[in-house]
Design a protein around this motif. Structure first.
Motif, PDB file in Angstrom:
ATOM      1  N   LEU A   1      -6.310   8.008   7.111  1.00 26.07           N
ATOM      2  CA  LEU A   1      -7.746   8.068   6.833  1.00 26.07           C
ATOM      3  C   LEU A   1      -8.191   9.504   6.563  1.00 26.07           C
ATOM      4  N   ALA A   2      -7.660  10.451   7.322  1.00 26.89           N
ATOM      5  CA  ALA A   2      -8.000  11.863   7.087  1.00 26.89           C
ATOM      6  C   ALA A   2      -7.506  12.316   5.720  1.00 26.89           C
ATOM      7  N   GLY A   3      -6.353  11.820   5.296  1.00 29.75           N
ATOM      8  CA  GLY A   3      -5.842  12.143   3.963  1.00 29.75           C
ATOM      9  C   GLY A   3      -6.753  11.606   2.873  1.00 29.75           C
ATOM     10  N   ALA A   4      -7.278  10.407   3.079  1.00 27.45           N
ATOM     11  CA  ALA A   4      -8.214   9.831   2.106  1.00 27.45           C
ATOM     12  C   ALA A   4      -9.495  10.647   2.042  1.00 27.45           C
ATOM     13  N   VAL A   5     -10.014  11.039   3.189  1.00 28.69           N
ATOM     14  CA  VAL A   5     -11.228  11.862   3.229  1.00 28.69           C
ATOM     15  C   VAL A   5     -11.000  13.165   2.465  1.00 28.69           C
ATOM     16  N   ALA A   6      -9.873  13.807   2.702  1.00 30.27           N
ATOM     17  CA  ALA A   6      -9.579  15.087   2.045  1.00 30.27           C
ATOM     18  C   ALA A   6      -9.582  14.935   0.525  1.00 30.27           C
ATOM     19  N   ILE A   7      -8.976  13.868   0.028  1.00 26.33           N
ATOM     20  CA  ILE A   7      -8.944  13.657  -1.422  1.00 26.33           C
ATOM     21  C   ILE A   7     -10.354  13.398  -1.950  1.00 26.33           C
ATOM     22  N   PHE A   8     -11.095  12.502  -1.298  1.00 33.17           N
ATOM     23  CA  PHE A   8     -12.454  12.209  -1.753  1.00 33.17           C
ATOM     24  C   PHE A   8     -13.308  13.477  -1.764  1.00 33.17           C
ATOM     25  N   GLU A   9     -13.189  14.291  -0.726  1.00 34.11           N
ATOM     26  CA  GLU A   9     -14.024  15.494  -0.643  1.00 34.11           C
ATOM     27  C   GLU A   9     -13.620  16.547  -1.674  1.00 34.11           C
ATOM     28  N   ARG A  10     -12.333  16.647  -1.996  1.00 30.53           N
ATOM     29  CA  ARG A  10     -11.903  17.586  -3.030  1.00 30.53           C
ATOM     30  C   ARG A  10     -12.260  17.078  -4.428  1.00 30.53           C
ATOM     31  N   HIS A  11     -12.168  15.780  -4.598  1.00 27.75           N
ATOM     32  CA  HIS A  11     -12.385  15.192  -5.916  1.00 27.75           C
ATOM     33  C   HIS A  11     -13.830  15.362  -6.383  1.00 27.75           C
ATOM     34  N   ALA A  12     -14.770  15.068  -5.513  1.00 26.07           N
ATOM     35  CA  ALA A  12     -16.187  15.190  -5.878  1.00 26.07           C
ATOM     36  C   ALA A  12     -17.007  15.294  -4.590  1.00 26.07           C
ATOM     37  N   PRO A  13     -17.028  16.471  -4.006  1.00 24.97           N
ATOM     38  CA  PRO A  13     -17.727  16.629  -2.727  1.00 24.97           C
ATOM     39  C   PRO A  13     -19.169  16.133  -2.802  1.00 24.97           C
TER      40      PRO A  13
ATOM     41  N   ALA B   1      -7.904   6.580  -6.702  1.00 24.84           N
ATOM     42  CA  ALA B   1      -6.932   5.525  -6.409  1.00 24.84           C
ATOM     43  C   ALA B   1      -5.964   5.959  -5.311  1.00 24.84           C
ATOM     44  N   ALA B   2      -5.530   7.219  -5.339  1.00 21.59           N
ATOM     45  CA  ALA B   2      -4.647   7.724  -4.282  1.00 21.59           C
ATOM     46  C   ALA B   2      -5.386   7.719  -2.945  1.00 21.59           C
ATOM     47  N   ALA B   3      -6.650   8.117  -2.958  1.00 22.42           N
ATOM     48  CA  ALA B   3      -7.448   8.112  -1.728  1.00 22.42           C
ATOM     49  C   ALA B   3      -7.621   6.693  -1.207  1.00 22.42           C
ATOM     50  N   GLU B   4      -7.851   5.754  -2.111  1.00 21.96           N
ATOM     51  CA  GLU B   4      -8.026   4.364  -1.688  1.00 21.96           C
ATOM     52  C   GLU B   4      -6.736   3.784  -1.119  1.00 21.96           C
ATOM     53  N   ALA B   5      -5.593   4.173  -1.659  1.00 20.10           N
ATOM     54  CA  ALA B   5      -4.318   3.711  -1.111  1.00 20.10           C
ATOM     55  C   ALA B   5      -4.143   4.250   0.305  1.00 20.10           C
ATOM     56  N   LYS B   6      -4.453   5.531   0.515  1.00 20.01           N
ATOM     57  CA  LYS B   6      -4.375   6.114   1.861  1.00 20.01           C
ATOM     58  C   LYS B   6      -5.354   5.424   2.801  1.00 20.01           C
ATOM     59  N   MET B   7      -6.556   5.156   2.304  1.00 19.11           N
ATOM     60  CA  MET B   7      -7.576   4.484   3.102  1.00 19.11           C
ATOM     61  C   MET B   7      -7.069   3.110   3.546  1.00 19.11           C
ATOM     62  N   SER B   8      -6.483   2.366   2.622  1.00 20.44           N
ATOM     63  CA  SER B   8      -5.968   1.035   2.951  1.00 20.44           C
ATOM     64  C   SER B   8      -4.846   1.111   3.971  1.00 20.44           C
ATOM     65  N   LEU B   9      -3.950   2.085   3.814  1.00 17.28           N
ATOM     66  CA  LEU B   9      -2.883   2.274   4.805  1.00 17.28           C
ATOM     67  C   LEU B   9      -3.473   2.587   6.181  1.00 17.28           C
ATOM     68  N   GLY B  10      -4.548   3.360   6.191  1.00 19.64           N
ATOM     69  CA  GLY B  10      -5.214   3.672   7.459  1.00 19.64           C
ATOM     70  C   GLY B  10      -5.776   2.437   8.124  1.00 19.64           C
TER      71      GLY B  10
ATOM     72  N   TYR C   1       0.828  -1.209   0.000  1.00 22.41           N
ATOM     73  CA  TYR C   1       0.000   0.000   0.000  1.00 22.41           C
ATOM     74  C   TYR C   1       0.863   1.260   0.000  1.00 22.41           C
ATOM     75  N   GLU C   2       1.989   1.228   0.698  1.00 18.59           N
ATOM     76  CA  GLU C   2       2.894   2.380   0.691  1.00 18.59           C
ATOM     77  C   GLU C   2       3.445   2.622  -0.714  1.00 18.59           C
ATOM     78  N   GLN C   3       3.802   1.552  -1.420  1.00 19.68           N
ATOM     79  CA  GLN C   3       4.289   1.695  -2.790  1.00 19.68           C
ATOM     80  C   GLN C   3       3.190   2.232  -3.702  1.00 19.68           C
ATOM     81  N   ALA C   4       1.976   1.713  -3.522  1.00 23.24           N
ATOM     82  CA  ALA C   4       0.848   2.190  -4.334  1.00 23.24           C
ATOM     83  C   ALA C   4       0.575   3.664  -4.050  1.00 23.24           C
ATOM     84  N   GLU C   5       0.583   4.025  -2.777  1.00 26.51           N
ATOM     85  CA  GLU C   5       0.342   5.422  -2.417  1.00 26.51           C
ATOM     86  C   GLU C   5       1.393   6.330  -3.052  1.00 26.51           C
ATOM     87  N   ALA C   6       2.652   5.947  -2.943  1.00 24.37           N
ATOM     88  CA  ALA C   6       3.728   6.767  -3.505  1.00 24.37           C
ATOM     89  C   ALA C   6       3.545   6.934  -5.014  1.00 24.37           C
TER      90      ALA C   6
END
Length: 133
Positions: free
Chosen positions: A49-61, A24-33, A8-13
């Protein structure tokens, strides 16, 4: 679990380099969480998890990832509860419950788990009357 974390760290990077605002970046962060929560590294779990939320909310609130957001908010609430931050736990568990109820046509396992975690919050304060609710 270590191998999952490494993958997951490799995927996130990779996603953060190629498409940092992608689902996909949000899902990688979510999985790491989720992995960090399993390891009881609650600070890392909340951060990812907060990083994943931030991406999801910016992407399509309010649209993309609502189901993911419900699960992430539940995991964040559980992490805060385990960490002893009961006010934050309540906020995230209530957000998750609200999202789950909007999505579901009938009660689900996830809703039951969230309700159980929400019931545990007053127990952390030793407020048994509120937990019986």
């Amino acid at each position: 679990m270590q191998l999952a974390q490494q993958n997951y760290e490799q995927a996130e990077a990779a996603f953060l380099r190629i498409a940092p605002e992608s689902a996909a970046a949000a899902e990688a962060k979510m999985s790491l969480g989720y992995v960090a929560q399993e390891r009881r590294d609650l600070a890392a779990a909340i951060r990812h998890l907060a990083g994943a939320v931030a991406i999801f909310e910016r992407h399509a609130p309010g649209a993309l990832g609502t189901e993911h957001l419900a699960k992430i908010h539940a995991a964040m609430g559980a992490s805060y509860r385990l960490r002893g931050d009961l006010p934050a736990a309540r906020v995230y568990l209530e957000r998750s419950l609200s999202q789950q109820r909007r999505l579901a046509t009938k009660p689900s396992f996830e809703t039951s788990v969230t309700l159980a975690n929400l019931a545990d919050v007053p127990l952390g304060d030793r407020d048994l009357s509120a937990a019986a609710g």
